[in-house]
Write an enzyme that holds these catalytic residues in place. Structure first.
Site, PDB file in Angstrom:
ATOM      1  N   ASP A 168       0.639  -0.954   0.447  1.00 54.23           N
ATOM      2  CA  ASP A 168       0.279  -0.319  -0.007  1.00 54.23           C
ATOM      3  C   ASP A 168       0.803   1.188  -0.356  1.00 54.23           C
ATOM      4  OD1 ASP A 168      -2.489  -1.607   0.733  1.00 54.23           O
ATOM      5  OD2 ASP A 168      -1.822  -1.829   2.960  1.00 54.23           O
ATOM      6  N   GLU A 218     -11.308  -0.375  -2.843  1.00 58.50           N
ATOM      7  CA  GLU A 218     -10.774   0.244  -1.862  1.00 58.50           C
ATOM      8  C   GLU A 218      -9.559   1.040  -2.737  1.00 58.50           C
ATOM      9  OE1 GLU A 218      -9.272  -2.713   0.965  1.00 58.50           O
ATOM     10  OE2 GLU A 218      -8.173  -4.044  -1.693  1.00 58.50           O
TER      11      GLU A 218
HETATM   12  O1  FUB Z   1      -3.238  -3.332   3.591  1.00 62.81           O
HETATM   13  C1  FUB Z   1      -4.034  -3.817   4.304  1.00 62.81           C
HETATM   14  C2  FUB Z   1      -5.216  -3.623   3.483  1.00 62.81           C
HETATM   15  O2  FUB Z   1      -5.009  -4.380   1.845  1.00 62.81           O
HETATM   16  C3  FUB Z   1      -5.117  -2.255   2.291  1.00 62.81           C
HETATM   17  O3  FUB Z   1      -6.274  -1.398   3.050  1.00 62.81           O
HETATM   18  C4  FUB Z   1      -6.030  -2.376   1.054  1.00 62.81           C
HETATM   19  O4  FUB Z   1      -5.996  -1.440   0.295  1.00 62.81           O
HETATM   20  C5  FUB Z   1      -5.171  -3.498   0.564  1.00 62.81           C
HETATM   21  O5  FUB Z   1      -3.870  -3.184  -0.097  1.00 62.81           O
END
Ligand code: FUB
Length: 344
Positions: free
Chosen positions: A31, A244
């Site tokens: 991320d 997301e």
């Molecule tokens: O790293 C945990 C979660 O996985 C993140 O918040 C999401 O965007 C995905 O990458």
């Protein structure tokens, strides 16, 4: 890329075909949120660990505990790990799962925005402050009031006002929030409370931040993504709808909102005229990487554009052990982004 295909992969071959190598291999990182501060590139990633939590569709296996900060003089240069800058034990309101974060500078102070679960198991967004982009960061005692869900991206607009984009469905809990109320009831299924496939998709949220950067200045609004006919993308359009990993950047005066489609493993983007949109779906930035998740940031450095992203190639496909990478990103003359294939 779905887990079930992982055992068929020859990782020596895949890594030889990868367009970029992990930026670090002494720890797992994911991320990546990337900015230029004090003429250097600073990376604010998640720090992946194997905490022994079983894999589930709520993301319990992403049981991260702290954040490191990294810096580079150039996207192809050496990288420095500045060590742990914030630990869950130093955040009074946070219990676990230190997920995606971002960082902004204002008046010489640096603000990390991060998502973590509170002691009721609800994702909130917190802020921690430092006098240096390298940290360490001191957490506020409470999360941002009325904050929810995950994956904050904080964007400084051309008029110097700051906006936060956030949200994530399934384990990110966005679908459980309706009109400011958390529906914590059963079933725990990640797909409970989602709209029907023929209804408008859940969206990323956007809110202006107050001058102190510690509070929402307005009730978060929906960030609408339209299709080419001007209709909102529906929940069933799983190759295009928001899941997301919000990111915002400006290119040639247009606002580019980019995001992950989650279970279809694409990084997509949509173009608008201002911070709130609406945005029109414009295409795919990155095809699926190894690992379930995909996530990114986009940075202009010395007149070139770069995509920072992650995959699970170093861990040979372990979903929650990812590695950040970088590659060049190119635009076409009409302002569309050339789709990147992560492996040749
Ligand atoms: O790293 C945990 C979660 O996985 C993140 O918040 C999401 O965007 C995905 O990458």
């Amino acid at each position: 890329m779905p887990e079930e295909n992982i055992e068929d992969i020859n990782f020596d071959d895949l890594n030889a075909r990868a367009i970029s190598a992990p930026l670090v291999n002494h720890i797992y990182t994911a991320d990546p949120a990337v900015h230029v501060f004090e003429d250097k590139i600073y990376i604010y990633p998640s720090h992946d660990i194997d905490a022994g939590e079983a894999f589930d569709d709520l993301g319990s296996h992403f049981a991260m505990e702290d954040y490191h900060v990294f810096s580079m003089d150039h996207p192809n240069g050496a990288i420095t790990d500045h060590g742990v800058v914030l630990h869950v034990n130093d955040v009074p309101w946070a219990q676990k799962q230190m997920w995606d974060s971002d960082c902004v500078e204002k008046n010489g102070k640096y603000y990390i925005f991060f998502s973590a679960k509170d002691y009721e198991g609800i994702f909130r967004i917190g802020v921690a402050i430092s006098n240096s982009p390298k940290g360490p960061f001191i957490a506020e005692k409470q999360p941002i009031q009325n904050s929810f869900s995950i994956d904050p991206c904080v964007f400084k607009d051309t008029d110097n006002s700051y906006y936060i984009y956030f949200g994530g469905i399934w384990g990110g809990q966005l679908q459980r929030w309706r009109e400011g109320i958390f529906n914590g009831g059963s079933p725990e299924s990640p797909t409970a409370f989602l709209p029907e496939n023929n209804q408008p998709a859940l969206t990323s949220k956007v809110a202006k931040l107050k001058d102190n950067l510690l509070e929402f200045d307005e009730t978060p609004k929906d960030l609408i993504i339209l299709d080419e006919h001007g209709n909102p993308i529906n929940q069933g359009e799983i190759n295009k709808r928001f899941f997301e990993a919000s990111w915002m950047h400006i290119y040639n005066g247009k606002y580019y909102f980019s995001y992950s489609t989650g279970d279809t493993h694409l990084l997509c983007y949509a173009i608008g005229d201002n911070v709130y949109g609406p945005f029109t779906y414009a295409g795919v930035i990155l095809e699926p990487v190894i690992g379930w998740t995909t996530h990114h940031s986009i940075l202009k450095f010395n007149d070139k554009w770069y995509l920072f992203y992650h995959d699970s190639s170093l861990s040979k496909g372990v979903t929650h052990l990812r590695s950040m990478k970088v590659t060049e990103l190119n635009y076409n003359e009409d302002g569309t982004i050339q789709t990147i294939k992560p492996y040749n």
